[in-house]
Design a protein around this motif. Structure first.
Motif, PDB file in Angstrom:
ATOM      1  N   ASP A  44       2.173  -5.531   8.474  1.00 44.97           N
ATOM      2  CA  ASP A  44       2.914  -4.419   9.072  1.00 44.97           C
ATOM      3  C   ASP A  44       4.292  -4.311   8.438  1.00 44.97           C
ATOM      4  O   ASP A  44       4.937  -5.321   8.175  1.00 44.97           O
ATOM      5  N   GLU A  45       4.724  -3.084   8.200  1.00 39.19           N
ATOM      6  CA  GLU A  45       6.040  -2.853   7.598  1.00 39.19           C
ATOM      7  C   GLU A  45       6.722  -1.696   8.305  1.00 39.19           C
ATOM      8  O   GLU A  45       6.100  -0.673   8.559  1.00 39.19           O
ATOM      9  N   ASP A  46       8.015  -1.867   8.628  1.00 44.97           N
ATOM     10  CA  ASP A  46       8.755  -0.794   9.292  1.00 44.97           C
ATOM     11  C   ASP A  46      10.062  -0.450   8.577  1.00 44.97           C
ATOM     12  O   ASP A  46      10.858   0.333   9.079  1.00 44.97           O
ATOM     13  N   ARG A  47      10.267  -0.998   7.388  1.00 44.35           N
ATOM     14  CA  ARG A  47      11.505  -0.728   6.636  1.00 44.35           C
ATOM     15  C   ARG A  47      11.263   0.350   5.583  1.00 44.35           C
ATOM     16  O   ARG A  47      10.553   0.121   4.613  1.00 44.35           O
ATOM     17  N   ARG A  48      11.873   1.507   5.777  1.00 42.93           N
ATOM     18  CA  ARG A  48      11.713   2.610   4.840  1.00 42.93           C
ATOM     19  C   ARG A  48      12.267   2.248   3.466  1.00 42.93           C
ATOM     20  O   ARG A  48      11.768   2.698   2.444  1.00 42.93           O
ATOM     21  N   GLY A  49      13.281   1.393   3.424  1.00 41.33           N
ATOM     22  CA  GLY A  49      13.896   0.988   2.166  1.00 41.33           C
ATOM     23  C   GLY A  49      13.251  -0.197   1.489  1.00 41.33           C
ATOM     24  O   GLY A  49      13.734  -0.656   0.449  1.00 41.33           O
ATOM     25  N   ARG A  50      12.150  -0.700   2.024  1.00 39.88           N
ATOM     26  CA  ARG A  50      11.447  -1.839   1.422  1.00 39.88           C
ATOM     27  C   ARG A  50      11.146  -1.525  -0.043  1.00 39.88           C
ATOM     28  O   ARG A  50      10.587  -0.475  -0.364  1.00 39.88           O
ATOM     29  N   GLN A  51      11.533  -2.417  -0.932  1.00 45.31           N
ATOM     30  CA  GLN A  51      11.287  -2.224  -2.358  1.00 45.31           C
ATOM     31  C   GLN A  51       9.854  -2.628  -2.697  1.00 45.31           C
ATOM     32  O   GLN A  51       9.431  -3.744  -2.385  1.00 45.31           O
ATOM     33  N   LEU A  52       9.149  -1.728  -3.336  1.00 47.04           N
ATOM     34  CA  LEU A  52       7.777  -1.988  -3.764  1.00 47.04           C
ATOM     35  C   LEU A  52       7.752  -2.118  -5.277  1.00 47.04           C
ATOM     36  O   LEU A  52       8.495  -1.434  -5.978  1.00 47.04           O
ATOM     37  N   VAL A  53       6.886  -2.978  -5.763  1.00 51.30           N
ATOM     38  CA  VAL A  53       6.734  -3.188  -7.199  1.00 51.30           C
ATOM     39  C   VAL A  53       5.278  -2.970  -7.575  1.00 51.30           C
ATOM     40  O   VAL A  53       4.402  -2.975  -6.707  1.00 51.30           O
ATOM     41  N   PRO A  54       5.005  -2.770  -8.870  1.00 57.50           N
ATOM     42  CA  PRO A  54       3.615  -2.576  -9.277  1.00 57.50           C
ATOM     43  C   PRO A  54       2.718  -3.695  -8.740  1.00 57.50           C
ATOM     44  O   PRO A  54       3.090  -4.870  -8.751  1.00 57.50           O
ATOM     45  N   GLY A  55       1.564  -3.282  -8.222  1.00 54.37           N
ATOM     46  CA  GLY A  55       0.615  -4.214  -7.634  1.00 54.37           C
ATOM     47  C   GLY A  55       0.637  -4.194  -6.117  1.00 54.37           C
ATOM     48  O   GLY A  55      -0.342  -4.577  -5.477  1.00 54.37           O
ATOM     49  N   ASP A  56       1.745  -3.747  -5.512  1.00 55.44           N
ATOM     50  CA  ASP A  56       1.807  -3.653  -4.054  1.00 55.44           C
ATOM     51  C   ASP A  56       0.839  -2.576  -3.573  1.00 55.44           C
ATOM     52  O   ASP A  56       0.635  -1.561  -4.236  1.00 55.44           O
ATOM     53  N   VAL A  57       0.242  -2.824  -2.404  1.00 56.34           N
ATOM     54  CA  VAL A  57      -0.715  -1.888  -1.810  1.00 56.34           C
ATOM     55  C   VAL A  57      -0.189  -1.449  -0.448  1.00 56.34           C
ATOM     56  O   VAL A  57       0.101  -2.279   0.413  1.00 56.34           O
ATOM     57  N   VAL A  58      -0.065  -0.146  -0.272  1.00 62.60           N
ATOM     58  CA  VAL A  58       0.424   0.452   0.970  1.00 62.60           C
ATOM     59  C   VAL A  58      -0.740   1.166   1.637  1.00 62.60           C
ATOM     60  O   VAL A  58      -1.496   1.884   0.978  1.00 62.60           O
ATOM     61  N   ALA A  59      -0.869   0.979   2.951  1.00 67.30           N
ATOM     62  CA  ALA A  59      -1.929   1.654   3.697  1.00 67.30           C
ATOM     63  C   ALA A  59      -1.330   2.464   4.839  1.00 67.30           C
ATOM     64  O   ALA A  59      -0.406   2.009   5.517  1.00 67.30           O
ATOM     65  N   LEU A  60      -1.867   3.665   5.015  1.00 68.10           N
ATOM     66  CA  LEU A  60      -1.461   4.563   6.094  1.00 68.10           C
ATOM     67  C   LEU A  60      -2.613   5.508   6.382  1.00 68.10           C
ATOM     68  O   LEU A  60      -3.160   6.118   5.456  1.00 68.10           O
ATOM     69  N   ALA A  61      -2.974   5.621   7.636  1.00 66.31           N
ATOM     70  CA  ALA A  61      -3.994   6.584   8.083  1.00 66.31           C
ATOM     71  C   ALA A  61      -5.303   6.456   7.305  1.00 66.31           C
ATOM     72  O   ALA A  61      -5.890   7.456   6.903  1.00 66.31           O
ATOM     73  N   GLY A  62      -5.715   5.231   7.058  1.00 69.50           N
ATOM     74  CA  GLY A  62      -6.985   5.005   6.383  1.00 69.50           C
ATOM     75  C   GLY A  62      -6.946   5.170   4.875  1.00 69.50           C
ATOM     76  O   GLY A  62      -7.967   5.012   4.210  1.00 69.50           O
ATOM     77  N   GLU A  63      -5.796   5.496   4.331  1.00 68.98           N
ATOM     78  CA  GLU A  63      -5.670   5.641   2.878  1.00 68.98           C
ATOM     79  C   GLU A  63      -4.882   4.469   2.322  1.00 68.98           C
ATOM     80  O   GLU A  63      -3.891   4.043   2.905  1.00 68.98           O
ATOM     81  N   ARG A  64      -5.347   3.952   1.187  1.00 68.61           N
ATOM     82  CA  ARG A  64      -4.671   2.845   0.521  1.00 68.61           C
ATOM     83  C   ARG A  64      -4.146   3.315  -0.826  1.00 68.61           C
ATOM     84  O   ARG A  64      -4.863   3.948  -1.588  1.00 68.61           O
ATOM     85  N   ILE A  65      -2.889   2.979  -1.086  1.00 68.55           N
ATOM     86  CA  ILE A  65      -2.204   3.380  -2.304  1.00 68.55           C
ATOM     87  C   ILE A  65      -1.735   2.122  -3.027  1.00 68.55           C
ATOM     88  O   ILE A  65      -1.084   1.271  -2.424  1.00 68.55           O
ATOM     89  N   ARG A  66      -2.050   2.018  -4.316  1.00 73.74           N
ATOM     90  CA  ARG A  66      -1.567   0.889  -5.113  1.00 73.74           C
ATOM     91  C   ARG A  66      -0.488   1.390  -6.058  1.00 73.74           C
ATOM     92  O   ARG A  66      -0.678   2.375  -6.766  1.00 73.74           O
ATOM     93  N   VAL A  67       0.647   0.694  -6.063  1.00 70.02           N
ATOM     94  CA  VAL A  67       1.750   1.037  -6.950  1.00 70.02           C
ATOM     95  C   VAL A  67       1.424   0.511  -8.340  1.00 70.02           C
ATOM     96  O   VAL A  67       1.014  -0.643  -8.495  1.00 70.02           O
ATOM     97  N   ARG A  68       1.619   1.366  -9.344  1.00 67.73           N
ATOM     98  CA  ARG A  68       1.410   0.893 -10.715  1.00 67.73           C
ATOM     99  C   ARG A  68       2.338   1.591 -11.671  1.00 67.73           C
ATOM    100  O   ARG A  68       2.897   2.641 -11.367  1.00 67.73           O
ATOM    101  N   ARG A  69       2.522   0.982 -12.803  1.00 62.17           N
ATOM    102  CA  ARG A  69       3.325   1.550 -13.881  1.00 62.17           C
ATOM    103  C   ARG A  69       2.393   2.288 -14.830  1.00 62.17           C
ATOM    104  O   ARG A  69       1.229   1.943 -14.960  1.00 62.17           O
ATOM    105  N   PRO A  70       2.902   3.299 -15.535  1.00 65.55           N
ATOM    106  CA  PRO A  70       2.070   3.975 -16.539  1.00 65.55           C
ATOM    107  C   PRO A  70       1.630   2.961 -17.602  1.00 65.55           C
ATOM    108  O   PRO A  70       2.328   1.971 -17.837  1.00 65.55           O
ATOM    109  N   PRO A  71       0.502   3.188 -18.241  1.00 68.21           N
ATOM    110  CA  PRO A  71      -0.004   2.246 -19.251  1.00 68.21           C
ATOM    111  C   PRO A  71       1.000   1.909 -20.351  1.00 68.21           C
ATOM    112  O   PRO A  71       1.045   0.795 -20.825  1.00 68.21           O
TER     113      PRO A  71
END
Length: 73
Positions: A44-71
């Protein structure tokens, strides 16, 4: 799971939620975070300013998003 590319080394959670189209604006990001609807890497995360880096996975409303850098980045 859907990948979202970022240009920089990191991105704030609120910015990622907007970039991924999961919320329309910062106030909406605050609402879903305050309601406990967002997880980062399975925790669980409640900090809007939380720093995310490539590889982090965020989930909301059944959708999962993985942070990545361009190739080339």
């Amino acid at each position: 799971m859907r990948d979202v590319e970022i240009r920089d080394e990191s991105i704030r959670l609120g910015q990622l939620l907007k970039l991924a189209g999961l919320v329309e604006h910062g106030a909406a990001a605050r609402q879903v975070l305050d309601a406990g609807e967002v997880t980062v890497n399975g925790r669980d995360e409640d900090r809007r300013g939380r720093q995310l880096v490539p590889g982090d996975v965020v989930a909301l409303a059944g959708e999962r998003i993985r942070v990545r850098r361009p190739p080339d980045g």
